[in-house]
Motif scaffolding. Structure first.
Motif, mmCIF file in Angstrom:
data_model
loop_
_atom_site.group_PDB
_atom_site.id
_atom_site.type_symbol
_atom_site.label_atom_id
_atom_site.label_comp_id
_atom_site.label_asym_id
_atom_site.label_seq_id
_atom_site.Cartn_x
_atom_site.Cartn_y
_atom_site.Cartn_z
ATOM 1 N N VAL A 14 -16.353 -10.347 -7.679
ATOM 2 C CA VAL A 14 -17.502 -10.830 -8.447
ATOM 3 C C VAL A 14 -17.324 -10.386 -9.891
ATOM 4 C CG1 VAL A 14 -20.011 -10.925 -8.616
ATOM 5 C CG2 VAL A 14 -18.930 -10.566 -6.385
ATOM 6 N N LEU A 15 -17.165 -11.342 -10.788
ATOM 7 C CA LEU A 15 -16.931 -11.046 -12.195
ATOM 8 C C LEU A 15 -18.110 -11.501 -13.033
ATOM 9 C CD1 LEU A 15 -13.211 -12.238 -12.548
ATOM 10 C CD2 LEU A 15 -14.031 -9.903 -12.165
ATOM 11 N N THR A 16 -18.451 -10.701 -14.019
ATOM 12 C CA THR A 16 -19.489 -11.053 -14.975
ATOM 13 C C THR A 16 -19.132 -10.435 -16.312
ATOM 14 O OG1 THR A 16 -21.897 -11.213 -15.279
ATOM 15 C CG2 THR A 16 -21.025 -9.076 -14.636
ATOM 16 N N ILE A 17 -19.853 -10.800 -17.349
ATOM 17 C CA ILE A 17 -19.639 -10.219 -18.672
ATOM 18 C C ILE A 17 -20.874 -9.414 -19.033
ATOM 19 C CG2 ILE A 17 -19.338 -10.705 -21.132
ATOM 20 C CD1 ILE A 17 -17.700 -13.149 -20.334
ATOM 21 N N ARG A 18 -20.659 -8.132 -19.263
ATOM 22 C CA ARG A 18 -21.735 -7.219 -19.644
ATOM 23 C C ARG A 18 -21.297 -6.449 -20.885
ATOM 24 N NH1 ARG A 18 -25.536 -6.035 -15.723
ATOM 25 N NH2 ARG A 18 -25.778 -3.875 -16.454
ATOM 26 N N ALA A 19 -22.133 -6.477 -21.915
ATOM 27 C CA ALA A 19 -21.832 -5.777 -23.170
ATOM 28 C C ALA A 19 -20.454 -6.161 -23.702
ATOM 29 C CB ALA A 19 -21.940 -4.260 -22.978
ATOM 30 N N ASP A 20 -20.152 -7.465 -23.645
ATOM 31 C CA ASP A 20 -18.894 -7.991 -24.177
ATOM 32 C C ASP A 20 -17.666 -7.443 -23.470
ATOM 33 O OD1 ASP A 20 -19.834 -9.858 -25.930
ATOM 34 O OD2 ASP A 20 -19.583 -8.638 -27.726
ATOM 35 N N ARG A 21 -17.797 -7.136 -22.177
ATOM 36 C CA ARG A 21 -16.650 -6.681 -21.396
ATOM 37 C C ARG A 21 -16.642 -7.403 -20.053
ATOM 38 N NH1 ARG A 21 -16.153 -0.206 -21.605
ATOM 39 N NH2 ARG A 21 -13.938 -0.674 -21.369
ATOM 40 N N LEU A 95 -13.862 -15.665 -5.061
ATOM 41 C CA LEU A 95 -14.102 -15.350 -6.461
ATOM 42 C C LEU A 95 -15.473 -15.880 -6.849
ATOM 43 C CD1 LEU A 95 -13.052 -14.402 -9.286
ATOM 44 C CD2 LEU A 95 -12.142 -16.726 -9.569
ATOM 45 N N ALA A 96 -16.310 -14.997 -7.416
ATOM 46 C CA ALA A 96 -17.648 -15.384 -7.868
ATOM 47 C C ALA A 96 -17.769 -15.050 -9.351
ATOM 48 C CB ALA A 96 -18.727 -14.649 -7.072
ATOM 49 N N LEU A 97 -18.327 -15.991 -10.121
ATOM 50 C CA LEU A 97 -18.501 -15.816 -11.557
ATOM 51 C C LEU A 97 -19.935 -16.145 -11.928
ATOM 52 C CD1 LEU A 97 -15.339 -17.789 -12.754
ATOM 53 C CD2 LEU A 97 -15.470 -15.353 -12.235
ATOM 54 N N ALA A 98 -20.516 -15.319 -12.792
ATOM 55 C CA ALA A 98 -21.887 -15.568 -13.222
ATOM 56 C C ALA A 98 -22.160 -14.820 -14.516
ATOM 57 C CB ALA A 98 -22.887 -15.130 -12.147
ATOM 58 N N PRO A 99 -23.146 -15.284 -15.298
ATOM 59 C CA PRO A 99 -23.455 -14.615 -16.558
ATOM 60 C C PRO A 99 -24.300 -13.364 -16.358
ATOM 61 C CG PRO A 99 -24.867 -16.533 -16.296
ATOM 62 C CD PRO A 99 -23.923 -16.527 -15.130
ATOM 63 N N ASP A 100 -23.894 -12.270 -17.002
ATOM 64 C CA ASP A 100 -24.681 -11.040 -17.128
ATOM 65 C C ASP A 100 -25.528 -10.730 -15.910
ATOM 66 O OD1 ASP A 100 -25.546 -8.731 -18.301
ATOM 67 O OD2 ASP A 100 -27.079 -9.681 -19.519
ATOM 68 N N LEU A 148 -14.687 -23.911 -16.210
ATOM 69 C CA LEU A 148 -15.204 -22.712 -15.560
ATOM 70 C C LEU A 148 -15.769 -21.696 -16.538
ATOM 71 C CD1 LEU A 148 -15.519 -21.496 -12.728
ATOM 72 C CD2 LEU A 148 -13.300 -20.401 -13.031
ATOM 73 N N GLY A 149 -15.340 -21.724 -17.798
ATOM 74 C CA GLY A 149 -15.862 -20.780 -18.774
ATOM 75 C C GLY A 149 -17.369 -20.821 -18.900
ATOM 76 N N THR A 150 -17.953 -21.985 -18.676
ATOM 77 C CA THR A 150 -19.407 -22.109 -18.784
ATOM 78 C C THR A 150 -20.133 -21.395 -17.649
ATOM 79 O OG1 THR A 150 -19.363 -24.234 -17.607
ATOM 80 C CG2 THR A 150 -19.244 -24.315 -20.014
ATOM 81 N N ALA A 151 -19.405 -21.014 -16.582
ATOM 82 C CA ALA A 151 -20.041 -20.276 -15.484
ATOM 83 C C ALA A 151 -20.516 -18.907 -15.937
ATOM 84 C CB ALA A 151 -19.084 -20.135 -14.302
ATOM 85 N N PHE A 152 -19.947 -18.394 -17.030
ATOM 86 C CA PHE A 152 -20.362 -17.105 -17.574
ATOM 87 C C PHE A 152 -21.516 -17.241 -18.562
ATOM 88 C CE2 PHE A 152 -15.904 -16.114 -16.441
ATOM 89 C CZ PHE A 152 -16.092 -14.952 -15.718
ATOM 90 N N CYS A 153 -21.952 -18.473 -18.838
ATOM 91 C CA CYS A 153 -23.003 -18.724 -19.825
ATOM 92 C C CYS A 153 -24.320 -19.050 -19.138
ATOM 93 C CB CYS A 153 -22.612 -19.890 -20.736
ATOM 94 S SG CYS A 153 -21.138 -19.604 -21.724
#
Length: 232
Positions: A14-21, A95-100, A148-153
């Protein structure tokens, strides 16, 4: 001659972006084997469920998010003998992707759970370091040729916010003007909402949402096509 008995698990990257990481969800195991060791979340597939259902259940237990609210795809299978000291175990990783994503809560076999920056992950239980590496590379590669990049937005985002996703996942700084030209020129990748925001700072920036495109045309390879200013 009978066939050997083995168990099946569903494990999650499970991946996400937190504090630009770029961060991965890890759980600290609360039972043997590997008691106290960090591991990917997951668990055994129940007799009454299929693989996708098991992955969805584990995702909801660990993040509180249901399938359909995050991107979830099957990564690959891992079945080397001895990968689990308890018995022969084959795992199907997702693999799971989601924003913050929010602060996680540990499942039944974990002492606690945490988001850990990918570059700070140390030794993991089982063969989870290999699975994590495969998941991160899958995410990085798919940003080159899919939407797929939009999955983090979030539902609405600016081009600068999307560019930051690419920079964080790829680990390199990108040229803003070149990136803007690439993503707005890729057919049906982004759809303008008609709104704008100043949350990026400076002048109002146009808001977009994800378009209908699944594959990007033209693709955006990491090796210089987007116009990287610095490697990483």
């Amino acid at each position: 001659m009978g066939y050997p008995v083995f168990a099946v698990t569903a494990d999650l990257v499970v991946l996400t972006i937190r504090a630009d990481r770029l961060c991965v969800l890890l759980v600290k195991r609360g039972e043997s084997p590997y008691l106290g060791r960090w591991a990917l979340p997951g668990g055994f597939v129940l007799p009454s469920e299929d693989l996708d259902a098991a992955a969805a259940r584990e995702l909801e237990e660990e993040t509180g998010l249901a399938v359909g609210t995050v991107h979830l795809e099957q990564l690959r299978s891992y079945g080397a003998p001895g990968r689990d000291p308890r018995q022969r175990v084959v795992t199907v990783a997702y693999l799971a992707l989601a924003p913050d994503l929010p602060v996680p809560s540990a499942g039944t076999d974990a002492a606690f759970a945490s988001w850990v920056p990918v570059e700070e992950v140390a030794e993991l239980a089982f063969d989870h370091a290999v699975i994590l590496g495969d998941g991160v590379e899958r995410a990085r590669a798919k940003l080159e040729y899919t939407s797929l990049g939009t999955a983090f937005c979030g539902a609405e985002f600016t081009v600068a916010e999307l560019r930051r996703v690419y920079e964080v996942v790829w680990g390199k700084e990108l040229d803003p003007r070149n990136f803007h030209r690439k993503v707005t020129g890729a057919g049906e990748f982004l759809v303008a909402t008609g709104g704008s925001t100043t949350r990026d700072g400076g002048r109002p920036a146009q808001l977009y949402r994800r378009g209908a495109a699944v594959a990007l045309y033209p693709p955006m390879p990491r090796s210089g096509v987007v116009g990287a200013r610095a490697g990483g």
